[in-house]
Design a protein around this motif. Sequence first.
Motif, PDB file in Angstrom:
ATOM      1  N   PRO A  28      -4.437  -3.191   3.405  1.00 51.90           N
ATOM      2  CA  PRO A  28      -5.063  -1.872   3.417  1.00 51.90           C
ATOM      3  C   PRO A  28      -5.705  -1.604   4.776  1.00 51.90           C
ATOM      4  O   PRO A  28      -6.301  -2.489   5.389  1.00 51.90           O
ATOM      5  CB  PRO A  28      -6.126  -1.971   2.321  1.00 51.90           C
ATOM      6  N   LEU A  29      -5.551  -0.375   5.259  1.00 56.44           N
ATOM      7  CA  LEU A  29      -6.061  -0.004   6.580  1.00 56.44           C
ATOM      8  C   LEU A  29      -7.340   0.805   6.443  1.00 56.44           C
ATOM      9  O   LEU A  29      -7.455   1.664   5.572  1.00 56.44           O
ATOM     10  CB  LEU A  29      -5.017   0.809   7.344  1.00 56.44           C
ATOM     11  N   ARG A  30      -8.292   0.536   7.333  1.00 53.64           N
ATOM     12  CA  ARG A  30      -9.545   1.277   7.346  1.00 53.64           C
ATOM     13  C   ARG A  30      -9.924   1.621   8.774  1.00 53.64           C
ATOM     14  O   ARG A  30      -9.755   0.814   9.684  1.00 53.64           O
ATOM     15  CB  ARG A  30     -10.681   0.477   6.701  1.00 53.64           C
ATOM     16  N   LEU A  31     -10.441   2.833   8.921  1.00 55.28           N
ATOM     17  CA  LEU A  31     -10.963   3.218  10.224  1.00 55.28           C
ATOM     18  C   LEU A  31     -12.284   2.498  10.462  1.00 55.28           C
ATOM     19  O   LEU A  31     -13.097   2.356   9.555  1.00 55.28           O
ATOM     20  CB  LEU A  31     -11.186   4.731  10.275  1.00 55.28           C
ATOM     21  N   GLU A  54     -13.270   6.966   5.647  1.00 56.12           N
ATOM     22  CA  GLU A  54     -13.149   5.757   6.428  1.00 56.12           C
ATOM     23  C   GLU A  54     -11.872   4.988   6.125  1.00 56.12           C
ATOM     24  O   GLU A  54     -11.731   3.839   6.502  1.00 56.12           O
ATOM     25  CB  GLU A  54     -14.353   4.840   6.160  1.00 56.12           C
ATOM     26  N   ALA A  55     -10.937   5.578   5.404  1.00 55.12           N
ATOM     27  CA  ALA A  55      -9.740   4.832   5.037  1.00 55.12           C
ATOM     28  C   ALA A  55      -8.509   5.512   5.585  1.00 55.12           C
ATOM     29  O   ALA A  55      -8.439   6.711   5.701  1.00 55.12           O
ATOM     30  CB  ALA A  55      -9.627   4.720   3.514  1.00 55.12           C
ATOM     31  N   GLN A  60     -10.425  -2.464  17.191  1.00 51.44           N
ATOM     32  CA  GLN A  60     -10.479  -2.238  15.749  1.00 51.44           C
ATOM     33  C   GLN A  60      -9.509  -1.150  15.304  1.00 51.44           C
ATOM     34  O   GLN A  60      -9.360  -0.915  14.103  1.00 51.44           O
ATOM     35  CB  GLN A  60     -11.900  -1.869  15.348  1.00 51.44           C
ATOM     36  N   LEU A  73      -3.838   5.305  12.439  1.00 50.18           N
ATOM     37  CA  LEU A  73      -5.098   4.697  12.852  1.00 50.18           C
ATOM     38  C   LEU A  73      -5.692   5.392  14.071  1.00 50.18           C
ATOM     39  O   LEU A  73      -6.905   5.488  14.215  1.00 50.18           O
ATOM     40  CB  LEU A  73      -4.893   3.213  13.135  1.00 50.18           C
ATOM     41  N   THR A 123       0.827  -1.193   0.000  1.00 46.02           N
ATOM     42  CA  THR A 123       0.000   0.000   0.000  1.00 46.02           C
ATOM     43  C   THR A 123       0.860   1.241   0.000  1.00 46.02           C
ATOM     44  O   THR A 123       1.980   1.254   0.473  1.00 46.02           O
ATOM     45  CB  THR A 123      -0.903   0.001   1.239  1.00 46.02           C
ATOM     46  N   ARG A 150      -7.439  10.897   1.608  1.00 48.24           N
ATOM     47  CA  ARG A 150      -8.000   9.593   1.816  1.00 48.24           C
ATOM     48  C   ARG A 150      -9.475   9.731   2.071  1.00 48.24           C
ATOM     49  O   ARG A 150      -9.926  10.761   2.548  1.00 48.24           O
ATOM     50  CB  ARG A 150      -7.324   8.886   2.997  1.00 48.24           C
TER      51      ARG A 150
END
Length: 274
Positions: free
Chosen positions: A78-81, A11-12, A107, A272, A2, A8
Amino acid sequence: MTEQLTERPAEAVAPAAAPAVTVPGRTRRVLWAVARWTVAVVVCGGVGAGTAMGITALDRNDVPGLATESDGRWEYPPLRLPALPADRPRPFTEGNEGEIHYADVRQLLLPAPTGATVDPKVNGGWVSDEAYLEGFGKEERARVRQVLDDTALHHIAGRAWTMADGTKTRVLLLKFSSVAYADQMYRSLAGDGVEVLPAGVTEMEILDRVAGDVRVPNVSAYAYGETKPYGPDQTLWAYVTAGDTLAVITQTRKGEALAVPFQQTVVLQAQLLG
């Protein structure tokens, strides 16, 4: 792998890439703070001094270190909130003066990178106070235990893994009832002239310029390293303060701990939480 983005979706979270440099021997504190959605490469000085270069909206090949494919970075998913409860704001937005993380803190943990062997006992769930205290030398545990009792700790979430080269990583998120308690916990570990060392570490330094520092708004990171002479392993660790939550990141590797994956892990976890 990534890539770092200049913008962004809501939510990402886009992972940041770290330049391939070694951990220096300077002993000054690393502080992070820059405008949201920007990337900065900063040369940090000591208290009261320092210079910075902001880099925004550049092509990937224009950012030092980002064009190199084999610079030691790990490949993270890939990171997501996570989704928030209804009508709850994110920690550093209008209407959340208390800087509270309303999302489930589990999370917000950084996932393990590709190729990692995850510790089944510390795999994204809750971590007991006793397991957290095992990360300190026996002579320090009673003092840290007292601070935990005094700071209204809600709970601890954690994830740990080992890479093929033997690098062991542990990421813990300590969630408190307020920013003040989270700050108190950090100060008890590494502030106000007090340094509580990880288990097995006898000498340390505060790391300055831990690779080209990607700044995360509203979040501060403080990085440390075990100094020579050390035993068969070297330990690097960092504290990330983000509102009501304190992240504790530790990496240990036989021979010498590597700067790039350490800085990368700290940056991504900070994103995050920010």
